[in-house]
Every structure is written in C-alpha cells, then in structure tokens.
Design a protein around this motif. Structure first.
Motif, PDB file in Angstrom:
ATOM      1  N   ILE A  77      44.517  34.793  46.547  1.00  0.00           N
ATOM      2  CA  ILE A  77      44.875  36.051  45.889  1.00  0.00           C
ATOM      3  C   ILE A  77      46.321  36.426  46.196  1.00  0.00           C
ATOM      4  O   ILE A  77      47.073  36.852  45.309  1.00  0.00           O
ATOM      5  CB  ILE A  77      43.911  37.178  46.313  1.00  0.00           C
ATOM      6  CG1 ILE A  77      42.523  36.942  45.700  1.00  0.00           C
ATOM      7  CG2 ILE A  77      44.450  38.537  45.898  1.00  0.00           C
ATOM      8  CD1 ILE A  77      41.486  37.964  46.113  1.00  0.00           C
ATOM      9  N   HIS A  78      46.747  36.241  47.449  1.00  0.00           N
ATOM     10  CA  HIS A  78      48.126  36.582  47.828  1.00  0.00           C
ATOM     11  C   HIS A  78      49.124  35.651  47.135  1.00  0.00           C
ATOM     12  O   HIS A  78      50.202  36.084  46.699  1.00  0.00           O
ATOM     13  CB  HIS A  78      48.284  36.494  49.340  1.00  0.00           C
ATOM     14  CG  HIS A  78      47.337  37.368  50.097  1.00  0.00           C
ATOM     15  ND1 HIS A  78      47.424  38.740  50.084  1.00  0.00           N
ATOM     16  CD2 HIS A  78      46.260  37.063  50.870  1.00  0.00           C
ATOM     17  CE1 HIS A  78      46.473  39.251  50.830  1.00  0.00           C
ATOM     18  NE2 HIS A  78      45.747  38.256  51.321  1.00  0.00           N
ATOM     19  N   SER A 121      43.595  44.256  29.117  1.00  0.00           N
ATOM     20  CA  SER A 121      43.145  43.115  29.917  1.00  0.00           C
ATOM     21  C   SER A 121      44.209  42.547  30.854  1.00  0.00           C
ATOM     22  O   SER A 121      43.896  41.732  31.726  1.00  0.00           O
ATOM     23  CB  SER A 121      42.641  42.001  28.994  1.00  0.00           C
ATOM     24  OG  SER A 121      43.691  41.500  28.185  1.00  0.00           O
ATOM     25  N   ALA A 122      45.463  42.936  30.663  1.00  0.00           N
ATOM     26  CA  ALA A 122      46.547  42.508  31.556  1.00  0.00           C
ATOM     27  C   ALA A 122      47.429  43.724  31.793  1.00  0.00           C
ATOM     28  O   ALA A 122      48.569  43.796  31.358  1.00  0.00           O
ATOM     29  CB  ALA A 122      47.343  41.361  30.950  1.00  0.00           C
ATOM     30  N   CYS A 123      46.881  44.697  32.518  1.00  0.00           N
ATOM     31  CA  CYS A 123      47.456  46.048  32.545  1.00  0.00           C
ATOM     32  C   CYS A 123      48.674  46.193  33.443  1.00  0.00           C
ATOM     33  O   CYS A 123      49.372  47.202  33.383  1.00  0.00           O
ATOM     34  CB  CYS A 123      46.394  47.056  32.954  1.00  0.00           C
ATOM     35  SG  CYS A 123      45.905  46.953  34.709  1.00  0.00           S
ATOM     36  N   SER A 124      48.939  45.216  34.315  1.00  0.00           N
ATOM     37  CA  SER A 124      50.054  45.297  35.248  1.00  0.00           C
ATOM     38  C   SER A 124      49.988  46.617  36.025  1.00  0.00           C
ATOM     39  O   SER A 124      48.920  47.002  36.493  1.00  0.00           O
ATOM     40  CB  SER A 124      51.378  45.129  34.502  1.00  0.00           C
ATOM     41  OG  SER A 124      52.465  45.062  35.402  1.00  0.00           O
ATOM     42  N   LEU A 155      45.136  40.358  37.074  1.00  0.00           N
ATOM     43  CA  LEU A 155      44.884  39.333  38.090  1.00  0.00           C
ATOM     44  C   LEU A 155      45.497  39.721  39.432  1.00  0.00           C
ATOM     45  O   LEU A 155      44.992  39.353  40.488  1.00  0.00           O
ATOM     46  CB  LEU A 155      45.468  37.998  37.611  1.00  0.00           C
ATOM     47  CG  LEU A 155      45.376  36.804  38.558  1.00  0.00           C
ATOM     48  CD1 LEU A 155      43.921  36.470  38.869  1.00  0.00           C
ATOM     49  CD2 LEU A 155      46.070  35.587  37.946  1.00  0.00           C
ATOM     50  N   CYS A 156      46.573  40.475  39.394  1.00  0.00           N
ATOM     51  CA  CYS A 156      47.351  40.806  40.591  1.00  0.00           C
ATOM     52  C   CYS A 156      46.825  42.079  41.253  1.00  0.00           C
ATOM     53  O   CYS A 156      46.825  43.153  40.642  1.00  0.00           O
ATOM     54  CB  CYS A 156      48.827  40.972  40.217  1.00  0.00           C
ATOM     55  SG  CYS A 156      49.890  41.412  41.601  1.00  0.00           S
ATOM     56  N   THR A 157      46.397  41.970  42.494  1.00  0.00           N
ATOM     57  CA  THR A 157      45.846  43.128  43.195  1.00  0.00           C
ATOM     58  C   THR A 157      46.908  44.171  43.523  1.00  0.00           C
ATOM     59  O   THR A 157      46.623  45.373  43.534  1.00  0.00           O
ATOM     60  CB  THR A 157      45.168  42.684  44.504  1.00  0.00           C
ATOM     61  OG1 THR A 157      46.103  41.955  45.300  1.00  0.00           O
ATOM     62  CG2 THR A 157      43.971  41.797  44.210  1.00  0.00           C
ATOM     63  N   ALA A 209      39.975  47.238  37.587  1.00  0.00           N
ATOM     64  CA  ALA A 209      39.287  46.160  38.286  1.00  0.00           C
ATOM     65  C   ALA A 209      40.132  44.893  38.220  1.00  0.00           C
ATOM     66  O   ALA A 209      40.935  44.715  37.295  1.00  0.00           O
ATOM     67  CB  ALA A 209      37.909  45.903  37.680  1.00  0.00           C
ATOM     68  N   ARG A 210      39.951  44.013  39.194  1.00  0.00           N
ATOM     69  CA  ARG A 210      40.637  42.716  39.157  1.00  0.00           C
ATOM     70  C   ARG A 210      39.839  41.780  38.250  1.00  0.00           C
ATOM     71  O   ARG A 210      38.616  41.686  38.357  1.00  0.00           O
ATOM     72  CB  ARG A 210      40.751  42.119  40.559  1.00  0.00           C
ATOM     73  CG  ARG A 210      41.547  40.809  40.576  1.00  0.00           C
ATOM     74  CD  ARG A 210      41.718  40.304  42.001  1.00  0.00           C
ATOM     75  NE  ARG A 210      42.580  39.129  42.037  1.00  0.00           N
ATOM     76  CZ  ARG A 210      42.147  37.870  41.955  1.00  0.00           C
ATOM     77  NH1 ARG A 210      40.846  37.611  41.852  1.00  0.00           N
ATOM     78  NH2 ARG A 210      43.005  36.850  41.987  1.00  0.00           N
TER      79      ARG A 210
END
Length: 284
Positions: A77-78, A121-124, A155-157, A209-210
C-alpha cells in the motif's frame, strides 16, 4: 554510521535493471499502472521517500526487503501510494458538469427517480466528488423530492485521508463559482489561514473507501446512476483499460452515465454503452 546517514551518503543510488523490472512488474500487476523504462528516474525519485521512512540505505536493500524477505505484503500500500499520480482540480473538464446539471439530472427527474447514486471511482483528494456534490446539492434544493449520495474511492490511502477531511488551500477553489463557494465552502475567520473546508452538509453526502480497480470485484453499489472514471485509464495498457471499463459498466444501471477523461476513449472495447456527449456514455 546511522541508517539515516547511510541513506544520505547513497542519495544518488539508482535502481538496477533487474530491480526496476521487478518493481515495474509488481506495480503494473497490482495497480494496472504502466511503468516503462522512461519512468525509471521518476520511480527512483518517489521511492527515496520510502527509503528515508524505512531508514534504508539503498534501492538494493529496499528491493531485497520487498522480494526476498517477504516485505511486499506489508509495504504494498505504501509503495503504491508513492507511485500514484494525483493530479486533480475542482471543476476539471467543466463540460462534464454542464452535462450533469443540464441533461443527466433533469432526465433522472423525468424518470421519477428519488435518489441519485454516484461513484467517483478515482477521487484523489476529493476535488471531483465535492464538485459533483456542490452541483447536485443545489439542484436537489431547487427540485424537491430528489436526493443524492456519492461513493468516492481511490487506490491511494494518503489522498483518501485528505478527501475525508475536506480541507484545501484557498487558491485551489478559485475555479469554483462564487455563488457555490458561498453556499458550500467554509472560510476561516482568521484571514491569515489560507485554507478552506467543505461544508458539513456536503461532507455528509460522501462516503470514502479504498478501491483497487484491478480487483475482480468492486465494493461499490450496483445499479448506479453515474460513474466518473476520469483521467485514470491513460495510465493503463489496452487490456487493463478494457477489463476495468467492463467491470465499471457492470455497476451502472441501464440509462446511467459513465464519464471518462477527455483524452480517453472506448474505441476497440465492446461495452453496453452508447456515446451521448464527448466522453460521456450511457448504459444501454
């Protein structure tokens, strides 16, 4: 010598061809992001932060940790967080938002829909879903009987954390019309603080959510009215684009809309959609 000092002494260390290949293959398989040789320098620059945080002195040490010592599960994830590109703005590609207000929402209202469900779906960091929320909130206030909810994923936490808080540099909201700012953006009383925050009534309409769009199944609801997946597919190869688009369409109800970035295309991909405006597609 401390690990930190060891890192400084190796600040110009580079990825070996073998380590770059292993990393690029992992990144592509995990996230769908293409990592060709031309991006080697970019990848090195972004990974140096992880080396500092893990107090590692070289890329060789980091890659050994990932691929030989079993560290990949804990680090994945990192690693993906530092690799992902998170370019975003409020009201980016405004033609999509004109379509939302002037075509999509009036159409849903004529259908008699009471609840409009949207997936960013790819909200940044949240500029896209908050832009959608501002417009939908105004529309729903003017047209009683219609409500909305927005599911926002990335995808990015790290960026999801920023989106959830909803605090932004004041300069970032310059593209937002003044009337919308007055209704939906909170400005600190202390003028020296150059930040703003999205109002609680907007934040309450969003859930975050991720989500890895490479996953075979998505956590998003089914039968959605609108899905935004803008300026993400450009980082994928054609087979990955096709697979992601098909999975997205499976979450869109007939009559619902899929929004892609203006530089993206569905040419060559068989999907149950028709083009209605630029890069806006309607599920059939």
């Amino acid at each position: 010598m401390s690990a930190e000092l060891a890192y400084v002494s190796d600040a110009h260390d580079t990825l070996s061809p073998a380590n770059f290949r292993r990393l690029s293959e992992f990144i592509h398989g995990y996230s769908g992001i293409k990592m060709p040789p031309a991006k080697k320098t970019m990848l090195e620059g972004r990974l140096r932060r992880r080396l500092r945080e893990r107090r590692m002195g070289s890329f060789d040490e980091y890659c050994a940790f990932l691929f030989q010592q079993g560290g990949i599960d804990a680090e994945a994830i990192h690693l993906i967080d530092v690799v992902t590109t998170n370019k975003t703005d409020f009201f980016r590609e405004p033609a999509h938002f004109d379509f939302l207000v002037n075509k999509a929402l009036p159409g849903f209202q004529k259908e008699g829909r009471r609840q409009v469900q949207v997936w960013s779906s790819a909200c940044s960091i949240g500029a896209e879903p908050y832009t959608i929320a501002m417009l939908m909130d105004d529309y729903c206030r003017e047209h009683r009987g219609l409500d909305y909810s927005i599911f926002a994923t990335d995808l990015c936490t790290q960026v999801l954390g920023e989106a959830l808080i909803g605090i932004y540099p004041a300069a970032m909201i310059e593209p937002v019309p003044i009337a919308l700012r007055e209704r939906h953006v909170l400005v600190p009383r202390d003028g020296s603080q150059k930040v703003v925050r999205m109002a609680p009534h907007l934040r309450s309409k969003l859930s975050f959510a991720r989500q890895n769009l490479m996953d075979a199944k998505y956590a998003a609801p089914r039968d959605l009215d609108m899905i935004f997946c803008r300026n993400l597919l450009i980082y994928f190869d054609k087979p990955t684009q096709a697979a992601v688009l098909k999975r997205l369409c499976a979450h869109l109800r007939p009559g619902g809309y899929l929004f892609l970035g203006h530089s993206e295309t569905i040419v060559g991909v068989e999907l149950p959609v028709r083009t209605v405006s630029g890069t806006v597609f309607q599920r059939i």
